[in-house]
Design an enzyme around this catalytic site. Structure first.
Site, mmCIF file in Angstrom:
data_model
loop_
_atom_site.group_PDB
_atom_site.id
_atom_site.type_symbol
_atom_site.label_atom_id
_atom_site.label_comp_id
_atom_site.label_asym_id
_atom_site.label_seq_id
_atom_site.Cartn_x
_atom_site.Cartn_y
_atom_site.Cartn_z
ATOM 1 C CE LYS A 1 -3.791 -2.497 2.180
ATOM 2 N NZ LYS A 1 -4.454 -2.926 3.408
ATOM 3 C CD GLN B 1 -3.012 -4.470 6.607
ATOM 4 O OE1 GLN B 1 -2.941 -3.475 5.885
ATOM 5 N NE2 GLN B 1 -3.680 -5.548 6.239
ATOM 6 C CG ASP C 1 -9.158 0.242 4.978
ATOM 7 O OD1 ASP C 1 -9.279 -0.042 3.767
ATOM 8 O OD2 ASP C 1 -8.762 -0.579 5.822
#
Ligand code: NAP
Length: 291
Positions: free
Chosen positions: A58, A102, A125
């Site tokens: 990412k 994450q 996200d």
């Protein structure tokens, strides 16, 4: 949707490349106007090898698109309170425009509490309750990246959604549930299937649009796919295998996503697009969203 002998492929790699190009162009405009690039903060707890790889991927993609990233690595023993503290600080930092935690984080951490420490305007996200509710109400907000990528793929291939029967196999909070909500928001008739569903094949056979989000290799067989259906395989299992048996499904579907090269590349592309959109919004630049 007419039945075809071999389904057309939905090329997520090419679509993701175009989305990243448009995000990069917007990132360049932001940098030019403000003197600072959009910034994504990535937070990693522990050293799980898959998570380390995902975060690295990412951050590399961000760098290529002109987005800076600030990486925070926390030890596996980090407590919920410490993680919430880090995310709260990043949420308040005007130099950070998007935040990615994450996950999964360790089992000893209250993941929901951690997600909720992310400011909604930085939730690129799409993991907070705020973002989830906005998706459900059809209000503006950031979407979960994989479901957002799936909708972009369907739109890019002009797949009609209104009035179609969409069957989503899987109901996880980051994938199955939100993709069903987004399809419902576009007037599809949505059926969710999960591990307790009775007669799964019977439901799958009715799908005009089938979304596989199960996490079991080749779980859905071509024989159960309605001729002419559009098949979205979000599964990504060891050995680059999806949740759909590609060869048999391709004989019956009209369109299908390959694995790899279908849904996968769209996820990071949506993350980048939402990060530059978040930056432009926070900086009050009045630029249109990346589309
Ligand atoms: P998950 O959290 O494990 O959820 C799996 C879902 O499948 C659950 O809702 C589960 O039902 C359902 N399920 C499991 N076994 C089933 C069965 N025998 N019959 C019917 N339903 C069943 O997984 P996830 O995070 O949503 O991920 C799903 C897949 O997508 C994985 O292969 C993952 O690698 C992939 N993925 C890809 C991306 C990407 O960027 N391409 C992103 C995220 C995930 P219950 O709720 O009843 O347990």
């Amino acid at each position: 949707m007419p039945a075809t002998s071999t389904a057309g492929l939905m090329d997520g790699t090419a679509l993701a490349r175009r989305l990243v190009e448009r995000s990069a162009a917007k990132a360049a405009t932001i940098t030019e106007r403000t003197g600072a690039a959009p910034c994504l903060a990535t937070v990693l707890v522990g050293e799980d090898p898959a998570s380390v790889t995902y975060v690295r991927m990412k951050r590399n993609r961000c760098a290529k698109a002109g987005i800076t990233s600030r990486h925070v690595e926390l030890p596996a023993a980090t407590t919920t309170a410490e993680l919430v503290g880090t995310l709260t600080e990043l949420s308040r930092d005007p130099g950070v425009h998007g935040i990615l935690l994450q996950h999964p984080v360790g089992a000893h951490i209250d993941e929901r509490a951690a997600f909720e420490a992310i400011a909604p305007e930085k939730d690129v996200d799409g993991v907070t309750m705020h973002s989830f509710a906005a998706m459900g109400f059809g209000l503006p907000g950031f979407v979960s990246c994989t479901p957002g990528g799936i909708l972009r793929l369907l739109d890019a291939y002009d797949v009609p959604l209104a009035g179609k029967h969409a069957v989503v196999v899987g109901r996880s909070p980051i994938l199955g549930k939100p993709v069903g909500m987004l399809l419902l928001g576009r007037d599809a008739t949505v059926t969710y299937c999960h591990s307790r569903t009775a007669d799964l094949s019977g439901h799958v056979r009715q799908a005009d649009i089938l979304v596989a989000a199960v996490g079991r290799p080749r779980f859905l067989a071509g024989a159960d796919i309605k001729p002419g259906a559009v098949v979205i395989d979000a599964g990504y299992n060891p050995g680059n295998v999806g949740d759909v048996d590609f060869d048999s499904a391709r004989e019956r579907a009209s369109l299908i996503t390959p694995v790899p090269g279908g849904v996968g590349p769209m996820t990071i592309a949506v993350l980048l697009a939402q990060t530059v959109d978040a930056a432009a919004e926070q900086l009050g630049l009045g630029l249109p969203p990346v589309n």
